[in-house]
Design a protein around this motif. Structure first.
Motif, mmCIF file in Angstrom:
data_model
loop_
_atom_site.group_PDB
_atom_site.id
_atom_site.type_symbol
_atom_site.label_atom_id
_atom_site.label_comp_id
_atom_site.label_asym_id
_atom_site.label_seq_id
_atom_site.Cartn_x
_atom_site.Cartn_y
_atom_site.Cartn_z
ATOM 1 N N ARG A 6 44.701 3.456 3.563
ATOM 2 C CA ARG A 6 44.717 2.997 2.161
ATOM 3 C C ARG A 6 45.709 1.857 1.972
ATOM 4 N N THR A 8 46.769 -0.339 4.313
ATOM 5 C CA THR A 8 46.238 -1.564 4.937
ATOM 6 C C THR A 8 45.088 -2.124 4.115
ATOM 7 N N GLU A 9 44.276 -1.264 3.539
ATOM 8 C CA GLU A 9 43.181 -1.724 2.686
ATOM 9 C C GLU A 9 43.724 -2.426 1.442
ATOM 10 N N SER A 10 44.734 -1.847 0.824
ATOM 11 C CA SER A 10 45.314 -2.440 -0.384
ATOM 12 C C SER A 10 45.928 -3.804 -0.086
ATOM 13 N N SER A 12 45.279 -5.795 2.497
ATOM 14 C CA SER A 12 44.259 -6.764 2.907
ATOM 15 C C SER A 12 43.430 -7.241 1.715
ATOM 16 N N CYS A 13 43.256 -6.396 0.702
ATOM 17 C CA CYS A 13 42.537 -6.832 -0.504
ATOM 18 C C CYS A 13 43.353 -7.817 -1.331
ATOM 19 N N LEU A 14 44.675 -7.733 -1.240
ATOM 20 C CA LEU A 14 45.533 -8.661 -1.974
ATOM 21 C C LEU A 14 45.652 -10.022 -1.290
ATOM 22 N N GLN A 15 45.396 -10.078 0.012
ATOM 23 C CA GLN A 15 45.581 -11.328 0.764
ATOM 24 C C GLN A 15 44.711 -12.487 0.265
ATOM 25 N N PRO A 16 43.397 -12.308 0.026
ATOM 26 C CA PRO A 16 42.598 -13.448 -0.435
ATOM 27 C C PRO A 16 43.079 -14.025 -1.765
ATOM 28 N N PRO A 82 51.382 -9.244 -1.571
ATOM 29 C CA PRO A 82 51.274 -8.329 -0.424
ATOM 30 C C PRO A 82 52.626 -7.955 0.184
#
Length: 120
Positions: A6, A8-10, A12-16, A82
């Motif tokens: 969760r 890493t998902e959070s 990685s979703c903030l990176q873009p 992030p």
């Protein structure tokens, strides 16, 4: 493992979104520098009042207002979102002898014995 997935998902979703905000900040910064260069190199800038000088250089004025508005809107927090999440997780995870990377991957730390921690 579920927490790590969760996290890493959070992150990685903030990176873009963070990358988009970085690009916006970069473009506005370059435009601000170019506008400031033309504003400062204008010989009339020293001869007229500050407000008239800004009126004579609408590109610089608009970009400067945009730059200030972006900071009031919190672009500086969005750019580093992030890493803020990762830092806050590191703070909490230290209680459990753990840490995490900037990507959200958990790091298990070795448990200190009493002799290593300085307690006797």
């Amino acid at each position: 493992m579920a927490f790590e997935r969760r996290l890493t998902e959070s992150i990685s979703c903030l990176q873009p979104a963070a990358n988009r905000w970085r690009m916006i900040l970069l473009v506005v910064s370059v435009l601000l520098a170019a506008g400031a260069w033309s504003w400062l190199n204008d010989p009339n800038t020293q001869k007229v009042s500050f407000y008239l000088s800004l009126w004579n250089h609408p590109f610089f004025t608009i970009v400067c207002i945009t730059f200030i508005a972006l900071f009031f809107a919190g672009i500086h927090r969005r750019v580093v979102a992030p890493s803020i999440i990762a830092d806050r997780c590191r703070t909490v995870l230290t209680e459990y002898n753990m840490s995490c990377e900037d990507t959200g991957k958990l790091i298990l730390k070795r448990k200190q014995s009493d002799s290593e921690s300085g307690l006797h």
